[in-house]
Write a protein that holds these residues in place. Structure first.
Motif, mmCIF file in Angstrom:
data_model
loop_
_atom_site.group_PDB
_atom_site.id
_atom_site.type_symbol
_atom_site.label_atom_id
_atom_site.label_comp_id
_atom_site.label_asym_id
_atom_site.label_seq_id
_atom_site.Cartn_x
_atom_site.Cartn_y
_atom_site.Cartn_z
ATOM 1 N N HIS A 161 0.912 -1.243 -0.255
ATOM 2 C CA HIS A 161 -0.044 0.048 -0.296
ATOM 3 C C HIS A 161 0.984 1.284 0.045
ATOM 4 N N SER A 162 1.869 1.347 0.901
ATOM 5 C CA SER A 162 2.663 2.463 1.043
ATOM 6 C C SER A 162 3.421 2.730 -0.342
ATOM 7 N N SER A 164 2.877 1.572 -3.332
ATOM 8 C CA SER A 164 1.803 1.942 -4.379
ATOM 9 C C SER A 164 1.658 3.653 -4.517
ATOM 10 N N GLN A 165 1.512 4.172 -3.093
ATOM 11 C CA GLN A 165 1.388 5.618 -2.993
ATOM 12 C C GLN A 165 2.544 6.434 -3.671
ATOM 13 N N SER A 166 3.651 5.988 -2.925
ATOM 14 C CA SER A 166 5.025 6.543 -3.417
ATOM 15 C C SER A 166 5.049 6.425 -4.872
ATOM 16 N N ARG A 168 3.282 6.225 -7.140
ATOM 17 C CA ARG A 168 2.035 6.919 -7.943
ATOM 18 C C ARG A 168 2.462 8.489 -7.732
ATOM 19 N N TYR A 169 3.226 8.986 -6.811
ATOM 20 C CA TYR A 169 3.761 10.319 -6.946
ATOM 21 C C TYR A 169 5.034 10.478 -7.745
ATOM 22 N N GLU A 172 3.782 10.359 -11.708
ATOM 23 C CA GLU A 172 2.677 11.234 -12.107
ATOM 24 C C GLU A 172 3.033 11.685 -13.447
ATOM 25 N N THR A 178 -2.536 2.092 -9.697
ATOM 26 C CA THR A 178 -3.835 2.009 -9.203
ATOM 27 C C THR A 178 -3.473 0.770 -8.276
ATOM 28 N N GLU A 179 -4.376 1.230 -6.831
ATOM 29 C CA GLU A 179 -4.230 0.075 -5.868
ATOM 30 C C GLU A 179 -5.620 -0.503 -5.641
ATOM 31 N N ALA A 216 -7.880 5.739 -8.837
ATOM 32 C CA ALA A 216 -6.430 5.637 -8.265
ATOM 33 C C ALA A 216 -6.498 4.307 -7.277
ATOM 34 N N GLU A 217 -7.576 4.179 -6.343
ATOM 35 C CA GLU A 217 -7.883 3.323 -5.403
ATOM 36 C C GLU A 217 -9.303 2.941 -5.506
#
Length: 244
Positions: A161-162, A164-166, A168-169, A172, A178-179, A216-217
């Motif tokens: 999860h973490s 996937s967020q990083s 994505r940043y 960009e 997408t998670e 995105a989620e």
């Protein structure tokens, strides 16, 4: 993302959610490249859908992942979507004799390190695709609130999860990330376990809908309650998932 035919690389496509994803995506006109550990299971897939491309790979082995990725991207440079779906879950607790270092390493590698490494190895092709690239990571509600058992699985999904967020940043404007956050789904991995499961078909229905809407989620089934309950009743949600 699914509005036009794409070439998609999918891990763990021989059973469970991955198997249903293969059927749905293939039926919708997408070209599938499926990565799996069992050659027998991959052969079954090819018999049912001869146009599928399959590659055997043990995701817990770094060299296997690197060799498979090199072969896949050489044979299929037009891949535009990577779906990191494969996962494993072991249930022994730390206080039980069945807990072993090898199982910790295997579970962590398949659930977290392999998606990270395969994403990295796929990045040049995804970034250069004229229609834009897309990474989809299949995660779990247990990434947010772990249950009592399967501590390593929960931790590996929290890491995914973490990541996937990083990712994505970092990507960009270049590659979409997408998670997919799943509840308990009725698959071979959860066989014999209680709880209110949803079918793999329902899970894939919601995944496909979320991908078409370019989310995105994507929170699937009861996991849709996580963002709301995390704000208004985090203690209650923690207790529910602890017993899950």
């Amino acid at each position: 993302m699914l509005s036009r035919p794409r070439k998609i690389l999918l891990t763990g496509g021989s059973s469970g959610i991955g198997r249903v994803l293969v059927d749905r995506l293939h039926a919708a006109g997408h070209d599938l490249v499926v990565l799996g550990r069992s050659e027998a299971a991959l052969s079954d897939l090819r018999r049912e859908a001869p146009t599928l491309a399959t590659y055997r790979c043990d995701l817990s082995n770094q060299q296997d992942v690197e060799d498979a990725a090199a072969a896949i991207w050489s044979d299929h440079p037009d891949i535009s979507v990577l779906i990191n779906n494969a996962g494993v879950q072991f249930t022994p607790r730390f206080t039980e004799a069945g807990f072993r270092y090898d199982s910790v390493r295997y579970e962590t590698t398949v659930n977290f390190l392999a998606p990270v490494w395969l994403s990295l190895l796929s990045l040049p092709g995804l970034l250069s695709h004229p229609d834009g690239g897309h990474v989809v990571n299949i995660s779990s509600g247990l990434a947010f609130y772990p249950k009592t058992g399967s501590a390593v699985y929960c931790a590996s999904k929290a890491a995914l999860h973490s990541f996937s967020q990083s990712l994505r940043y970092q990507l960009e404007g270049g590659v979409r990330v997408t998670e997919v956050v799943l509840p308990m789904v009725d698959t071979p991995m959860t066989r014999g376990r209680g709880g209110r499961k949803i079918s793999a078909d329902q899970a894939v229905d919601e995944i496909m809908r979320g991908l078409r809407r370019r989310r995105a989620e994507i929170y699937v089934g009861r996991a849709r309650l996580i963002p709301l309950l995390a704000r208004i009743a985090p203690g209650r949600l923690r207790d529910i998932l602890r017993r899950g």
